[in-house]
Design an enzyme around this catalytic site. Structure first.
Site: not given
Ligand SMILES: *Cc1c(COP(=O)(O)O)cnc(C)c1O
Length: 815
Positions: A484, A710
Site C-alpha cells: 500500500k 530564509y
Molecule cells: C499496513 C498494514 C500491515 C502491515 O503493517 P507493518 O507494521 O508495516 O508490518 C498489516 N496489516 C494491515 C491491515 C495493514 O493495514
C-alpha cells in the site's frame, strides 16, 4: 565444455543411476528458468527456502533435460533421466567446479578482502586484457554458489583467470580455494564487513588467508595482522605508504584536478603514475592492481598509461525510468558473453512491457572464435524473445546482419546522430556495451529527465528482508506483502515484480486504484484491497481484486454487486475489530454477519483476519495477547457457525517478530520488508532498502556576519563553506530536519543542514569536508537512517518513507 558423464560421477562422489550412461555434458544449470536447459545440461537441484531445485525436476524432464544432481529422486522421476545422487548438492556443484578447474593449467589470480574485491577484479581485467584472454567472475559472483558458476565458464581459449572470493563465516574459504586453485593472491584489505561471523579480526584474516594457502605469491598492503600470522602465508609481495615493504608508494592528492599522483619506489624502480581518483579506497584498490602489474613484470610506461585509464566501476544492473514510458536496464559498462546471459535473465525478470529491445556493442573476451561467439549470442537473443536488437560496432553489425529485426550501426556516435529517442516507446530496453563504446551517453539520452534527486531501492535487500521474516515462520505459513501507499514509498509495482519469484501468496493495497495499477502492469498474485470504497466494487471484480469486508453495510453492498455481475464464490476477507478500533466487525455483529453469509453463493470467505494495534510496544504485551485470544474465539465462532475453514491472519511485521506463535495461516509483512525493524536486534538483521541521494549544485564560502537561507535563521559567526542541494520539503524532507537539527552524508562525513529547508533546496555546512560540486549527498540510507530521522522528528519511519514525493525518481537495482 564437453564432459563425458562417467568422468564426473567420481568427481562429485556421486552414485549414478539412469538410462543414459553415455551422455555428454556441455553446460550446467541451477535455475529451472534458465533458457539453456536441454539434453546437454547438468542440472544441480540446489536446496533453497523458496525454490528447492528438486521441485522442478519433472518439469525439466518434460523440457528435455536428462542429467540431474540430486539429494533424492523425486516421486515419479525414477528411470526417466540420469540421476547423480549425492549427500549435498551444493557441495557437489563445488566439487564439479573444482574438477573442471583442474582440467586447465593457466595462471589464476584470486582476489579477496573486506571491500574492493569486485573493483580490483574489474580493474585487473581492464589493465591486463590487452595481453591476455581473461576469464573472470561475472559481476560480483563471489559466493559459495557464485564461485563455482564463475569457474565453470572457463574454456580452452582462456589463458588467465581472475576470480573473486567472498566469505561470510568460518570455513567457507577452504571450499573456495579448492575450486579456484589460485597461483597469485590479492588481499584487498580486512575491514569490519561480516565481523559477526568471526570471533575477531585475526580469525577473519586467518580464514581469508586460506584462499592463499597454495599460491606462489600473496600481494597485499603490509599490515600488523598479516605479520602476526606470517607463518601461515606463502611468499609475500607487500606495499606500504611507509618504508619496510617491498614497494613503497607515496601519494599526492591533486584535489582540484581530481587526480592522485603515486610515486613508486621498488627495487630497481622509481617512477610516478597518475590515477584519476582522489579518495583513499580507490587509491588503495589502484595500488593493489599496480602491484599485480609490477609482479607480472610490466614496464613503467605501460603501467603509467594503463593506470591513467582507470575508471569508476558500476557494479550493478540498474533499472531506470525511460522516456516515452520505457524502462531501461543500464549495463553500459561491460560486454562479455558471461554477463550478457546474466543481463538477459535480469531483463526477463524485470521487463515491464512485452516488447524487449537490446542495444548491444561488440563483445570482447569471450574465449570463442568470432563466428562461434555470435552464433551463441544470436541463440541467446532469440531464446529470450528479444523483439529488436540494435548492434553497435563493426563486428556485431556484420555478424548479426541476418538476425530478425536487427539494426546495425558502426559506432555509438552514428547511432546518436540518428536522433533515435523518438523510436522508443513502451518497451524495456537493455543497454549493454563495452566501456569503450560509451553507452552511458545512450542511457543519458533514453533516461527520463527529472531533477537530480533519486531514491535508490535495493531489490536484493528487499529479498533479504523477506527471507529474514520467513525464516522466523513455519515453512507452510503464507505471506502477504503490503505494498500500500506505493510500496511504503518505494514503488509497489517494481517490488511486486521483484518478489514474483519469491513465493508471495498475497499482495495488500489500501485502495482499489493501487490494485488496478498492479494488474495493468501484469502482476497476477492475488491482491486484497484494505479500504475498498463501494463505488469501486465493480472495477474490483473486473480486475480480480479481493475486498476486505469490515461492516454489514459494506457486505450487503458487495453482495449486491456480486449478484448483479453474476459472480459466484467471489473471495472476500472478513476483518474483525479485536481492539484496534479502526475497521472491522465487533463481537455483537457476528450473528448478523453469519446470517448474511450463510447459504450465500455469491461470495466466499477466503480469510478471516484482524490487526494488532501495538505489536511493537512491549508494555502492551498483555493487551496484544488479549487481541489474539479474541481473534481466536471470534474466528472459531464464525467458522463453526458457517462450517468453513478459511485462512486466518493477524500478524504485521512486529507481530511476526514478537508473537510468532500467532502466525496462523498467513502473516502480513509491511515495514520490515522495507528494512525498518522496531528494535536494535531486529534492525541488525535487516538490510537497508532505500537511499535518498542528491548532488551538490553549488559550493560557496560565506564570511562571518552573513546569514544563510530564509528569515536569516542561520547567522554566520565564523567563515563557513556551504553546499546547496536540490532537495527540499516538497520532496518530503521534513522541514523540522533543518536548522542544525539534521544532517546529510557527503563523502562519508556528516554535513549539518544550515538554515531553514526551502521548498526545493537546502544548504548544508561542508566546512572541512573534501567535496566538489556534482558530488553525491545522501539524505538518508544506512546513515542517517530513516529511523534516526523519524525519532528526532518525533514521528515514525512510516511517515518519512511514505512522504517522499512522487517527483523523486525511484531507481531500482540489484547487486
Ligand atoms: C499496513 C498494514 C500491515 C502491515 O503493517 P507493518 O507494521 O508495516 O508490518 C498489516 N496489516 C494491515 C491491515 C495493514 O493495514
Amino acid at each position: 565444455m564437453s564432459l563425458h558423464i562417467q568422468s564426473v560421477i567420481p568427481a562429485m562422489q556421486s552414485r549414478f543411476e539412469g538410462p543414459h550412461p553415455d551422455a555428454v555434458i556441455d553446460n550446467i544449470s541451477i535455475d529451472s528458468r534458465s533458457l539453456q536447459n536441454n539434453a546437454g545440461t547438468l542440472f544441480f537441484a540446489l536446496p533453497g527456502q523458496n525454490r528447492d531445485g528438486h521441485r522442478f525436476i519433472t518439469e525439466l524432464i518434460e523440457k528435455g533435460v536428462i542429467n540431474f544432481v540430486v539429494a533424492y529422486i523425486p516421486e515419479g522421476a525414477q528411470g526417466r533421466a540420469n540421476f547423480f545422487l549425492v549427500n549435498n548438492t551444493l557441495r557437489a556443484l563445488q566439487d564439479f567446479a573444482a574438477y573442471y578447474r583442474g582440467l586447465f593449467s593457466f595462471p589464476v589470480i584470486a582476489v579477496t578482502g573486506s571491500s574492493g574485491k569486485t573493483i580490483v577484479k574489474e580493474w585487473l581485467n581492464y589493465l591486463l586484457s590487452p595481453d591476455y584472454n581473461i576469464i573472470r567472475s561475472p559481476k560480483s559472483y563471489n559466493s559459495q554458489v557464485g564461485v563455482p558458476l564463475s569457474v565453470i565458464g572457463i574454456n580452452e581459449k582462456h589463458n588467465l583467470g581472475i576470480f573473486e572470493a567472498g566469505i561470510s563465516t568460518r570455513s567457507e574459504m577452504a571450499n573456495l580455494e579448492h575450486i579456484i586453485k589460485p597461483d597469485i593472491g590479492v588481499l584487498t584489505n580486512i575491514g569490519p564487513a561480516h565481523d559477526e561471523g568471526f570471533a575477531d579480526r585475526q580469525e577473519k584474516a586467518l580464514e581469508k588467508l586460506k584462499l592463499f594457502s597454495r599460491v606462489k605469491v600473496l600481494i597485499c598492503r603490509k599490515a600488523e595482522y598479516i605479520s602476526q600470522i606470517i607463518n601461515q602465508v606463502p611468499k609475500l609481495y607487500t606495499w606500504s605508504y611507509e618504508d619496510g615493504a617491498d614497494v613503497q608508494v607515496k601519494k599526492e592528492v591533486l584535489a582540484t584536478a581530481g587526480k592522485t599522483t603515486l610515486t613508486i619506489l621498488a627495487s630497481g624502480k622509481h617512477f610516478s603514475a597518475e590515477i584519476p581518483f582522489t579518495d583513499e579506497p580507490s587509491t588503495e584498490n589502484a595500488i593493489n592492481c599496480l602491484m599485480v602489474m609490477l609482479y607480472l613484470g610490466y614496464d613503467e610506461a605501460t603501467v603509467k598509461e594503463r593506470l591513467a585509464g582507470l575508471y569508476p566501476v558500476e557494479l550493478r544492473l540498474q533499472v531506470k525510468n525511460g522516456i516515452n514510458g520505457c524502462t531501461i536496464i543500464d549495463d553500459s559498462y561491460s560486454s562479455d558473453y558471461q554477463s550478457l546471459k546474466i543481463a538477459l535473465d535480469f531483463l526477463e525478470q524485470h521487463k515491464t512491457h512485452p516488447v524487449k529491445t537490446v542495444i548491444l556493442s561488440d563483445i570482447f573476451q569471450s574465449g570463442f572464435e568470432t563466428d562461434e561467439l555470435y552464433a551463441r549470442v544470436a541463440r541467446l537473443l532469440s531464446g529470450h524473445n528479444i523483439s529488436r536488437v540494435i548492434g553497435i560496432g563493426e563486428t556485431i553489425s556484420r555478424q548479426l546482419a541476418d538476425f530478425p529485426n536487427f539494426q546495425p550501426y558502426a559506432t555509438t556516435q552514428e547511432f546518436l546522430a540518428h536522433n533515435p529517442a523518438g523510436s522508443f516507446a513502451n518497451e524495456t530496453i537493455l543497454v549493454k556495451g563495452a566501456r569503450s563504446f560509451r553507452f552511458d551517453e545512450i542511457v543519458v539520452l533514453l533516461e527520463e529527465k527529472t531533477h537530480e534527486t533519486v531514491l535508490e531501492i535495493n531489490l536484493d535487500a528487499i529479498i533479504h528482508n523477506l527471507n529474514f521474516y520467513k525464516s522466523r515462520l513455519k515453512p507452510e505459513t503464507k505471506v502477504m506483502v503490503m505494498v500500500k501507499a506505493f510500496g511504503y514509498g518505494s514503488g509497489s509495482y517494481e517490488i511486486a515484480k521483484a518478489l514474483s519469484h519469491q513465493k508471495i501468496d498475497y499482495l495488500g493495497v489500501a485502495f482499489a486504484d493501487e490494485g488496478i495499477a498492479l494488474r495493468n502492469a501484469g502482476i497476477q498474485t492475488p491482491i486484497i484491497v484494505m479500504n475498498p470504497e463501494n463505488s469501486a466494487f465493480a472495477a474490483m471484480a473486473a480486475y480480480s481484486l479481493e475486498p476486505e469486508i469490515y461492516s454489514v453495510r459494506e457486505l450487503r453492498a458487495f453482495i449486491a454487486v456480486a449478484q448483479q455481475k453474476n459472480l459466484s464464490d467471489y473471495p472476500i476477507h472478513i476483518k474483525l475489530d479485536t481492539g484496534m478500533h479502526r475497521l472491522g466487525f465487533e463481537a455483537h455483529q457476528l450473528d448478523e454477519l453469519t446470517g448474511l453469509l450463510r447459504n450465500n453463493n455469491f461470495v466466499k470467505v477466503q480469510s478471516i483476519f484482524s490487526h494488532l494495534s501495538s505489536s511493537d510496544v512491549p508494555e502492551f504485551r498483555e493487551f496484544t495477547l488479549g487481541q489474539i485470544v479474541k481473534f481466536e474465539q471470534w474466528s472459531q465462532q464464525l467458522m463453526q457457525a458457517l462450517e468453513i475453514y478459511p485462512m486466518r491472519h493477524i500478524l504485521n511485521t512486529s507481530g511476526i517478530y514478537n508473537y510468532p506463535e500467532a502466525q496462523y495461516d498467513m502473516v502480513r509483512l509491511g515495514i520490515g520488508l522495507y528494512g525498518i525493524g522496531n528494535d536494535r536486534a531486529e534492525q541488525a538483521q535487516l538490510q537497508n532498502v532505500g537511499t535518498l541521494k542528491t548532488v551538490i549544485l553549488q559550493i560557496k564560502d560565506i564570511p562571518a556576519g552573513e546569514s544563510i537561507g530564509y528569515s536569516r535563521r542561520y547567522r554566520v559567526t565564523e567563515p563557513v563553506r556551504i553546499a546547496t542541494l536540490p532537495v527540499g520539503y516538497a520532496d518530503g524532507i521534513p522541514r523540522g530536519w533543518g536548522n542544525e537539527k539534521g544532517y546529510v552524508l557527503i563523502n562519508g562525513r556528516k554535513a549539518v543542514i544550515t538554515g531553514t529547508i526551502s521548498m526545493d533546496m537546502m544548504m548544508v555546512n561542508i566546512t572541512g569536508i573534501d567535496c566538489r560540486e556534482g558530488d553525491t549527498a545522501i539524505i538518508f540510507g544506512t546513515v542517517p537512517s530513516v529511523t534516526e530521522i523519524a525519532s528526532i522528528m518525533d514521528t515514525i519511519p512510516y511517515e518519512i518513507l511514505t512522504g517522499i514525493s512522487q517527483r523523486v525518481k525511484r531507481v531500482f537495482y540489484k547487486e
